[in-house]
Structures are given as structure tokens and as C-alpha cells.
Design a protein around this motif. Structure first.
Motif, PDB file in Angstrom:
ATOM      1  N   GLU A   1       0.845  -1.195   0.000  1.00  0.00           N
ATOM      2  CA  GLU A   1       0.000   0.000   0.000  1.00  0.00           C
ATOM      3  C   GLU A   1       0.878   1.241   0.000  1.00  0.00           C
ATOM      4  O   GLU A   1       2.020   1.223   0.488  1.00  0.00           O
ATOM      5  CB  GLU A   1      -0.920   0.027   1.225  1.00  0.00           C
ATOM      6  CG  GLU A   1      -2.028  -1.019   1.197  1.00  0.00           C
ATOM      7  CD  GLU A   1      -3.013  -0.858   2.344  1.00  0.00           C
ATOM      8  OE1 GLU A   1      -2.940   0.180   3.058  1.00  0.00           O
ATOM      9  OE2 GLU A   1      -3.839  -1.769   2.539  1.00  0.00           O
ATOM     10  N   VAL A   2       0.328   2.321  -0.556  1.00  0.00           N
ATOM     11  CA  VAL A   2       1.036   3.599  -0.606  1.00  0.00           C
ATOM     12  C   VAL A   2       0.793   4.366   0.690  1.00  0.00           C
ATOM     13  O   VAL A   2      -0.352   4.489   1.144  1.00  0.00           O
ATOM     14  CB  VAL A   2       0.557   4.440  -1.803  1.00  0.00           C
ATOM     15  CG1 VAL A   2       1.185   5.829  -1.773  1.00  0.00           C
ATOM     16  CG2 VAL A   2       0.901   3.737  -3.107  1.00  0.00           C
ATOM     17  N   GLU A   3       1.856   4.865   1.278  1.00  0.00           N
ATOM     18  CA  GLU A   3       1.755   5.744   2.438  1.00  0.00           C
ATOM     19  C   GLU A   3       2.702   6.922   2.228  1.00  0.00           C
ATOM     20  O   GLU A   3       3.535   6.908   1.309  1.00  0.00           O
ATOM     21  CB  GLU A   3       2.071   4.984   3.727  1.00  0.00           C
ATOM     22  CG  GLU A   3       1.105   3.816   3.991  1.00  0.00           C
ATOM     23  CD  GLU A   3       1.344   3.122   5.315  1.00  0.00           C
ATOM     24  OE1 GLU A   3       1.946   3.747   6.210  1.00  0.00           O
ATOM     25  OE2 GLU A   3       0.944   1.950   5.454  1.00  0.00           O
ATOM     26  N   PHE A   4       2.591   7.932   3.054  1.00  0.00           N
ATOM     27  CA  PHE A   4       3.380   9.147   2.855  1.00  0.00           C
ATOM     28  C   PHE A   4       4.089   9.546   4.148  1.00  0.00           C
ATOM     29  O   PHE A   4       3.616   9.286   5.249  1.00  0.00           O
ATOM     30  CB  PHE A   4       2.479  10.299   2.386  1.00  0.00           C
ATOM     31  CG  PHE A   4       1.748  10.009   1.107  1.00  0.00           C
ATOM     32  CD1 PHE A   4       2.347  10.238  -0.125  1.00  0.00           C
ATOM     33  CD2 PHE A   4       0.453   9.501   1.126  1.00  0.00           C
ATOM     34  CE1 PHE A   4       1.684   9.965  -1.306  1.00  0.00           C
ATOM     35  CE2 PHE A   4      -0.225   9.227  -0.055  1.00  0.00           C
ATOM     36  CZ  PHE A   4       0.395   9.453  -1.272  1.00  0.00           C
ATOM     37  N   ASN A   5       5.249  10.173   3.973  1.00  0.00           N
ATOM     38  CA  ASN A   5       5.940  10.770   5.114  1.00  0.00           C
ATOM     39  C   ASN A   5       6.621  12.058   4.665  1.00  0.00           C
ATOM     40  O   ASN A   5       6.609  12.402   3.485  1.00  0.00           O
ATOM     41  CB  ASN A   5       6.944   9.793   5.756  1.00  0.00           C
ATOM     42  CG  ASN A   5       8.094   9.416   4.827  1.00  0.00           C
ATOM     43  OD1 ASN A   5       8.308  10.022   3.768  1.00  0.00           O
ATOM     44  ND2 ASN A   5       8.851   8.413   5.226  1.00  0.00           N
ATOM     45  N   GLU A   6       7.209  12.750   5.600  1.00  0.00           N
ATOM     46  CA  GLU A   6       7.889  14.009   5.311  1.00  0.00           C
ATOM     47  C   GLU A   6       9.398  13.830   5.436  1.00  0.00           C
ATOM     48  O   GLU A   6       9.873  13.190   6.371  1.00  0.00           O
ATOM     49  CB  GLU A   6       7.425  15.114   6.268  1.00  0.00           C
ATOM     50  CG  GLU A   6       6.052  15.684   5.959  1.00  0.00           C
ATOM     51  CD  GLU A   6       6.077  16.667   4.784  1.00  0.00           C
ATOM     52  OE1 GLU A   6       7.183  17.123   4.414  1.00  0.00           O
ATOM     53  OE2 GLU A   6       5.001  16.953   4.242  1.00  0.00           O
ATOM     54  N   ILE A   7      10.140  14.384   4.476  1.00  0.00           N
ATOM     55  CA  ILE A   7      11.595  14.405   4.556  1.00  0.00           C
ATOM     56  C   ILE A   7      12.025  15.839   4.846  1.00  0.00           C
ATOM     57  O   ILE A   7      11.642  16.773   4.139  1.00  0.00           O
ATOM     58  CB  ILE A   7      12.236  13.903   3.244  1.00  0.00           C
ATOM     59  CG1 ILE A   7      11.984  12.404   3.068  1.00  0.00           C
ATOM     60  CG2 ILE A   7      13.745  14.195   3.228  1.00  0.00           C
ATOM     61  CD1 ILE A   7      12.567  11.826   1.795  1.00  0.00           C
ATOM     62  N   ASP A   8      12.811  15.994   5.904  1.00  0.00           N
ATOM     63  CA  ASP A   8      13.288  17.316   6.319  1.00  0.00           C
ATOM     64  C   ASP A   8      14.496  17.716   5.470  1.00  0.00           C
ATOM     65  O   ASP A   8      15.539  17.067   5.518  1.00  0.00           O
ATOM     66  CB  ASP A   8      13.663  17.280   7.800  1.00  0.00           C
ATOM     67  CG  ASP A   8      14.141  18.633   8.317  1.00  0.00           C
ATOM     68  OD1 ASP A   8      14.015  19.630   7.576  1.00  0.00           O
ATOM     69  OD2 ASP A   8      14.637  18.686   9.463  1.00  0.00           O
ATOM     70  N   LEU A   9      14.354  18.764   4.690  1.00  0.00           N
ATOM     71  CA  LEU A   9      15.449  19.235   3.835  1.00  0.00           C
ATOM     72  C   LEU A   9      16.368  20.215   4.558  1.00  0.00           C
ATOM     73  O   LEU A   9      17.352  20.685   3.973  1.00  0.00           O
ATOM     74  CB  LEU A   9      14.892  19.889   2.567  1.00  0.00           C
ATOM     75  CG  LEU A   9      14.081  18.983   1.638  1.00  0.00           C
ATOM     76  CD1 LEU A   9      13.590  19.769   0.429  1.00  0.00           C
ATOM     77  CD2 LEU A   9      14.909  17.782   1.184  1.00  0.00           C
TER      78      LEU A   9
END
Length: 341
Positions: A15-23
Motif C-alpha cells: 500500500e502507498v503511504e506518505f511521510n515528510e523528509i526534512d530538507l
């Protein structure tokens, strides 16, 4: 930066899930390009781990063998487009005695936290190693398992006594092939014998001194040291044969993974004064040494290309499932996903 992660939520179901990458931190952002499926990934995919283990681990993005291209490095040490191998072992502390891959506090991608089945991966800068230009990327994709053999052979070099006229490797699969190939590069003066169950596979070990089917080993054969690369249900028979044929005070290196305990004839271990040690996973220094071997011995990469099996271009979850299902059917070789996500 919004990132897409492809997690296994149940056996055979992504399944597709999302997260945040801190730049704004110090991590390097890498876009995976080539991912290699390992037997450990398959145990999760097929639901062959214990139910309590699956309940604890899933959902989780699989894959710990892979390479990619740098997308962003806040320090500018890596440039966008640089090809790198990603190191899955992620230590949280250091120790003067215990290697990072044996620290109980270390985390490992695809086994406890998300692996490389993502659009982008944020990695500490010591978790990536720059690859040589023009390297075969389908081979570089499984640098991790190659580094495991490098790690095990480095430990063998420090543990085994110096009488090394002959060494035997049990196992004619991917791990046996890789370990044998690297052994000949690292210890060219030692006679190397490979023992297996499939003559067609043994025929591929053209670079070793001799190969034997395990049911046709000469009674008078002996070896100074041995490396077990069988794993699974075959481990017991392999280790027993090693104990039978190894010379006194020899060293037995265990690399094969078995899900269940196996009995070992301790009486002969005692009578022969044998040493037995295990090796698992690898750390950054093993990846660096592996890449150096690629550069100094390009023929290694050529030989390793022989175990590239199916190569599947992945654009959708359906393609991911196709790659894993093809990998189940393979008799030999590594299944590579060309990650187009």
C-alpha cells in the motif's frame, strides 16, 4: 518534502503511504534506482515469519539491497546525480569492541523500520558510499549481500589460523557463489573447494580449484577451514559434513540463516578442537572495502553479472508484486527492480 513510501501491510499486499523528509537537516536525500530482492524480503512478503513477528514489523517498506542517485545534499559533499550504494544498517551508538552490525541497538532497513521501497530516502551521510563510474548497476544493486561476504571473510582472516592450504565452501547458491568469488580475490594462494547439491550450479564456479556434489565427496579429502553458506533446512547436513572433513583446529564460519535451531555434533567439535563463529550483515567499512574491490578487480563485477536473474522495471504497485512473484519462481540469481517510481 512529501515522500511516497510503498509498505507491505500484509503478506503479498503493498500500500502507498506518505511521510515528510526534512530538507533542513544534515541528511542526504537519495532517489533509489536499482533494488535487489533478498530472501529475507521474501519471508516477509510471503508471510513466512511467525504471526507475532509480522504483527510487530508490518506495515513496513521492504528491501535492504539497493543503490540510488543523490537528489539533495545540504552540505554539498555529494552532487545531484551521484551514484551511491545505500547502507541499510543504521547504528545509534558506537562501541570500541562490537561492530555496528552486531550492536543490539542498531536498526536495519527492511527489518524493523522502512527499507528502500520509497520514492526518496533520507540517509545519514555515512550511510552512503559513492560508486565507481560506469559500474554495472544491476550488479551494484546487491552490493549489500556482497559486503556481507566481505565482512565474513575479513573476520575469517582475523580468526582462522594461518595454515590455509585448502578451504571448503558449502553452498552452491547466490551466497556461496559470491563468497567463493571474493575468497579467490582475497586469498588467491589457497586451494578453494565448493560443495553443492546441483551440478548445473557448480559448473558456474569455474574460478575455484574444485567442485564436489555433497553426495560424492572423496573419503580422503580434507580441508583446513570451512565456510557454510547453505542455511535453512540444509544447514544441519552441511555443518555435519564440514565437521567430518575439516582438519583438527580448523575454523568453521557460519553464514547461512536458519529459521529454526539445528543440532550440531559437539563431540567432534571438542575432539578436533574446532572453532565456529557466525557472521551477519555488514557495516560501512565493509561497503567501502567492497567498492574498493569493484574498482581494483573489475573481473569480479563481470562474474557477478552471471547471477543477475530477472530485471523488472517498476512503475506501479502491480509491477512490485510482479517482481516479488517472479523472484519466488527463480532457481538461481538475483531479481533486480529498476525503480522508476
Amino acid at each position: 518534502m512529501l515522500n511516497t513510501v510503498y509498505r507491505l501491510t500484509a503478506p503479498r499486499h503493498f500500500e502507498v503511504e506518505f511521510n515528510e523528509i526534512d530538507l533542513f537537516g544534515e541528511q542526504v536525500v537519495v532517489r533509489p534506482t536499482h533494488l535487489s530482492i533478498c530472501n529475507a524480503d521474501q519471508r516477509y512478503y510471503q508471510g513466512k515469519r511467525a504471526p507475532e513477528v509480522l504483527a510487530k514489523k508490518l506495515p513496513m517498506a521492504l528491501i535492504h539491497e539497493g543503490i540510488g542517485e543523490v537528489v539533495y545534499d545540504p552540505k554539498g559533499e555529494f552532487q545531484p546525480g551521484d551514484a551511491v550504494v545505500m547502507v541499510p544498517n543504521t547504528p545509534t551508538e558506537s562501541d570500541d569492541i562490537v561492530s555496528e552490525n552486531y550492536l543490539r541497538s542498531s536498526k536495519f532497513r527492511g527489518s524493523g523500520f522502512d527499507g528502500f521501497m520509497q520514492d526518496n530516502v533520507a540517509l545519514d551521510r555515512d550511510r552512503i558510499v559513492r560508486l565507481p563510474e560506469n559500474i554495472d548497476k544491476t550488479v551494484a544493486a546487491f552490493t549489500e549481500i556482497i559486503s556481507v561476504s566481505v565482512h565474513a571473510l575479513s573476520r575469517f582472516d582475523s580468526i582462522a589460523h594461518q595454515r590455509r592450504e585448502s578451504v571448503g565452501i558449502w553452498g552452491d547458491g547466490n551466497l556461496g557463489f559470491i563468497t567463493a568469488l571474493l575468497f579467490k580475490a582475497m586469498f588467491p594462494d589457497t586451494k578453494l573447494y565448493v560443495f553443492g547439491v546441483n551440478q548445473d550450479k557448480l559448473d558456474d564456479f569455474s574460478f575455484v580449484d574444485e567442485t564436489y556434489l555433497v553426495r560424492e565427496i572423496p573419503d580422503d579429502l580434507s580441508i583446513d577451514h570451512a565456510i557454510e553458506c547453505v542455511g535453512g533446512d540444509g544447514s544441519q547436513k552441511a555443518i555435519q559434513q564440514i565437521i567430518d572433513f575439516i582438519n583438527p583446529e580448523g575454523t568453521i564460519s557460519i553464514l547461512g540463516v536458519s529459521e529454526y535451531p539445528i543440532p550440531v555434533e559437539t563431540r567432534m567439535i571438542l575432539e578436533k578442537g574446532l572453532r565456529m563463529f557466525g557472521s551477519s550483515r555488514s557495516g560501512r567499512k565493509d561497503f567501502v572495502k567492497t567498492v574498493e574491490l569493484f574498482e581494483k578487480n573489475p573481473e569480479i563485477v563481470d562474474y557477478l553479472s552471471n547471477i543477475v536473474g530477472a530485471v523488472v522495471e517498476v512503475n506501479t504497485i502491480k509491477d512490485m508484486t510482479k517482481a516479488f512473484e517472479l523472484d519466488i519462481q527463480k532457481a538461481f540469481g538475483k531479481t533486480i527492480m529498476v525503480w522508476k517510481k
